[in-house]
Design an enzyme around this catalytic site. Sequence first.
Site, PDB file in Angstrom:
ATOM      1  N   CYS A   1      -1.940  -3.588  14.812  1.00 42.12           N
ATOM      2  CA  CYS A   1      -1.604  -3.128  13.467  1.00 42.12           C
ATOM      3  C   CYS A   1      -2.074  -4.136  12.412  1.00 42.12           C
ATOM      4  O   CYS A   1      -1.769  -5.331  12.510  1.00 42.12           O
ATOM      5  CB  CYS A   1      -0.081  -2.937  13.372  1.00 42.12           C
ATOM      6  SG  CYS A   1       0.502  -2.642  11.690  1.00 42.12           S
TER       7      CYS A   1
ATOM      8  N   CYS B   1       2.996   8.434   1.910  1.00 45.08           N
ATOM      9  CA  CYS B   1       3.300   7.452   2.956  1.00 45.08           C
ATOM     10  C   CYS B   1       3.560   6.134   2.238  1.00 45.08           C
ATOM     11  O   CYS B   1       2.693   5.632   1.526  1.00 45.08           O
ATOM     12  CB  CYS B   1       2.104   7.345   3.895  1.00 45.08           C
ATOM     13  SG  CYS B   1       2.289   6.036   5.117  1.00 45.08           S
TER      14      CYS B   1
ATOM     15  N   CYS C   1      -3.077   1.825   8.230  1.00 44.67           N
ATOM     16  CA  CYS C   1      -2.195   1.155   7.287  1.00 44.67           C
ATOM     17  C   CYS C   1      -2.526  -0.323   7.257  1.00 44.67           C
ATOM     18  O   CYS C   1      -2.744  -0.935   8.275  1.00 44.67           O
ATOM     19  CB  CYS C   1      -0.739   1.324   7.723  1.00 44.67           C
ATOM     20  SG  CYS C   1      -0.143   2.945   7.351  1.00 44.67           S
TER      21      CYS C   1
ATOM     22  N   CYS D   1       3.012  -6.391  15.882  1.00 43.24           N
ATOM     23  CA  CYS D   1       2.313  -5.495  16.820  1.00 43.24           C
ATOM     24  C   CYS D   1       0.814  -5.811  16.750  1.00 43.24           C
ATOM     25  O   CYS D   1       0.249  -5.897  15.651  1.00 43.24           O
ATOM     26  CB  CYS D   1       2.581  -4.038  16.463  1.00 43.24           C
ATOM     27  SG  CYS D   1       4.352  -3.698  16.349  1.00 43.24           S
TER      28      CYS D   1
ATOM     29  N   CYS E   1       4.741  -7.555   7.573  1.00 47.28           N
ATOM     30  CA  CYS E   1       5.696  -7.132   8.604  1.00 47.28           C
ATOM     31  C   CYS E   1       5.886  -8.269   9.589  1.00 47.28           C
ATOM     32  O   CYS E   1       4.955  -8.987   9.912  1.00 47.28           O
ATOM     33  CB  CYS E   1       5.189  -5.889   9.336  1.00 47.28           C
ATOM     34  SG  CYS E   1       6.392  -5.232  10.528  1.00 47.28           S
TER      35      CYS E   1
ATOM     36  N   GLU F   1       0.815  -1.221   0.000  1.00 50.09           N
ATOM     37  CA  GLU F   1       0.000   0.000   0.000  1.00 50.09           C
ATOM     38  C   GLU F   1       0.844   1.265   0.000  1.00 50.09           C
ATOM     39  O   GLU F   1       1.916   1.305   0.595  1.00 50.09           O
ATOM     40  CB  GLU F   1      -0.828   0.055   1.288  1.00 50.09           C
ATOM     41  CG  GLU F   1      -1.971  -0.897   1.316  1.00 50.09           C
ATOM     42  CD  GLU F   1      -2.833  -0.670   2.547  1.00 50.09           C
ATOM     43  OE1 GLU F   1      -3.701  -1.487   2.780  1.00 50.09           O
ATOM     44  OE2 GLU F   1      -2.618   0.324   3.261  1.00 50.09           O
TER      45      GLU F   1
HETATM   46  N1  SAH Z   1       6.825  -0.199  11.227  1.00 48.52           N
HETATM   47  C1  SAH Z   1       6.985   1.171  11.522  1.00 48.52           C
HETATM   48  C2  SAH Z   1       6.323   2.077  10.524  1.00 48.52           C
HETATM   49  C3  SAH Z   1       4.951   1.702  10.012  1.00 48.52           C
HETATM   50  S1  SAH Z   1       3.617   1.839  11.123  1.00 48.52           S
HETATM   51  C4  SAH Z   1       6.506   1.474  12.922  1.00 48.52           C
HETATM   52  O1  SAH Z   1       5.871   0.622  13.520  1.00 48.52           O
HETATM   53  O2  SAH Z   1       6.821   2.547  13.421  1.00 48.52           O
HETATM   54  C5  SAH Z   1       3.402   3.600  11.299  1.00 48.52           C
HETATM   55  C6  SAH Z   1       2.777   3.997  12.623  1.00 48.52           C
HETATM   56  O3  SAH Z   1       1.405   3.579  12.688  1.00 48.52           O
HETATM   57  C7  SAH Z   1       3.468   3.382  13.836  1.00 48.52           C
HETATM   58  O4  SAH Z   1       3.644   4.350  14.837  1.00 48.52           O
HETATM   59  C8  SAH Z   1       2.484   2.342  14.262  1.00 48.52           C
HETATM   60  O5  SAH Z   1       2.648   2.002  15.610  1.00 48.52           O
HETATM   61  C9  SAH Z   1       1.179   3.033  13.965  1.00 48.52           C
HETATM   62  N2  SAH Z   1       0.016   2.146  13.917  1.00 48.52           N
HETATM   63  C10 SAH Z   1      -0.046   0.867  13.516  1.00 48.52           C
HETATM   64  N3  SAH Z   1      -1.306   0.395  13.634  1.00 48.52           N
HETATM   65  C11 SAH Z   1      -2.053   1.407  14.102  1.00 48.52           C
HETATM   66  C12 SAH Z   1      -3.430   1.567  14.441  1.00 48.52           C
HETATM   67  N4  SAH Z   1      -4.277   0.551  14.300  1.00 48.52           N
HETATM   68  N5  SAH Z   1      -3.845   2.770  14.894  1.00 48.52           N
HETATM   69  C13 SAH Z   1      -2.974   3.800  15.028  1.00 48.52           C
HETATM   70  N6  SAH Z   1      -1.673   3.719  14.739  1.00 48.52           N
HETATM   71  C14 SAH Z   1      -1.210   2.534  14.292  1.00 48.52           C
HETATM   72 FE1  SF4 Z   2       5.162  -3.676  11.686  1.00 55.80          FE
HETATM   73 FE2  SF4 Z   2       2.792  -2.610  12.113  1.00 55.80          FE
HETATM   74 FE3  SF4 Z   2       4.439  -3.019  14.164  1.00 55.80          FE
HETATM   75 FE4  SF4 Z   2       4.989  -1.095  12.372  1.00 55.80          FE
HETATM   76  S1  SF4 Z   2       3.241  -1.164  13.767  1.00 55.80           S
HETATM   77  S2  SF4 Z   2       6.400  -2.638  13.212  1.00 55.80           S
HETATM   78  S3  SF4 Z   2       4.194  -2.045  10.493  1.00 55.80           S
HETATM   79  S4  SF4 Z   2       3.529  -4.615  12.885  1.00 55.80           S
END
Ligand code: SAH
Ligand code: SF4
Length: 362
Positions: free
Chosen positions: A118, A104, A333, A115, A111, A90
């Site tokens: 996410c 972005c 995302c 997390c 990934c 994306e």
């Molecule tokens: N992997 C990197 C960058 C991509 S995610 C990282 O984790 O930083 C970009 C941001 O979106 C990160 O701060 C992540 O924690 C946040 N993010 C992921 N899922 C989310 C969600 N459901 N709601 C809000 N922020 C989210």
């Molecule tokens: Fe990966 Fe999503 Fe965690 Fe960023 S927030 S490190 S994209 S799993």
Amino acid sequence: MINLYALTDAQLRDLLVELGEKPFRAQQIRDWIYGQRIERLDDMRNLPRATIGKLTAVAELGELKLAAQQVSRDGTIKRVYELRDGQLIESVLMPYADGRMTACISSQAGCAMGCVFCATGQMGFSRNLTSAEIFEQAMRFARELAARGQRLSNVVFMGMGEPFHNYEATLAAVHLLMRRLGIGARHITISTVGLAPQIRRFADEGLQVKLAVSLHKSDDAQRSKLLPINRRWDIAALLDACRYYCARANRRISFEWAAIAGENDTIEEARRLGRLLQDINCHVNIIPLNPTGDYTGIPADARNIEAFQVALRSFGVGSTVRVRRGIDIAAGCGQLKTALLLPSARAGSTIRAMPKEAMPQP
Ligand code: SAH
Ligand code: SF4
């Protein structure tokens, strides 16, 4: 087919010589594709038709195939691209009322960091993107904007994937953004979940690229539950690396905080966070949680976030709440890809102009 965006200057020169062309054509072609940002090789008006014909027979501009696109009422564009091996990634373009255009982009297909809140983390890891695949996501927006007389001004590595888990390709893509698209280092942001060794390595690069670190929790046991990578590098190790970055790069660092009701939006949490960050040159970006498939948390409400900010401020730690973009088209995302697999999103290919007053303020 050869992807011209993936060639170095020397490789482009070699290709032209192989095709029986003069090496100086390479510079002309670079001017057209990166300077003028043409969408089709046919648009290179000062090149002989025969040269363009030979080139078109073996090479193309880019390798990403648009699989789906959604345009939000606020002008945010979300795209899914299919890679040559069928992987889906994306990219998002966010126009701002002050004229900024921020892309972005993704650094990996999926990934590996897992997390829990996410959408990308919930999908698991497929593979690293190449620097060309990362770069082209921004290039595509840049050239479509150029056709309307606009400029891509900022790039954030906040799409799918963990950029520091694909360190070399990410850094190579950063250099391409700077050199080929003229995007200044200060207009590029890398967001990491907190890979401490790579944060140190990045500090040593001597770049002015901005760094954002996803923190989300202020105690180890609970951060480990949300962000499993915390078991490898805990908060103390992470913040040590962040201090090193601030000192070495002489830069402020951003911490991202996905605000989740009842989970990390309390005053006690704000105080604990304030104590952790008070000696670091930093800023906290609060992002109300975007709900995603497997995670049951809900976004913190605005009043709690305000009290949280006041408590943080008392430790001298500044914060802002990030404007949520594209809320009518699955803002988080990874969500558009999920929708595509389900299958719902429809493909379209044009960037729609939008009235200025409808644009969100930065
Ligand atoms: N992997 C990197 C960058 C991509 S995610 C990282 O984790 O930083 C970009 C941001 O979106 C990160 O701060 C992540 O924690 C946040 N993010 C992921 N899922 C989310 C969600 N459901 N709601 C809000 N922020 C989210
Ligand atoms: Fe990966 Fe999503 Fe965690 Fe960023 S927030 S490190 S994209 S799993």
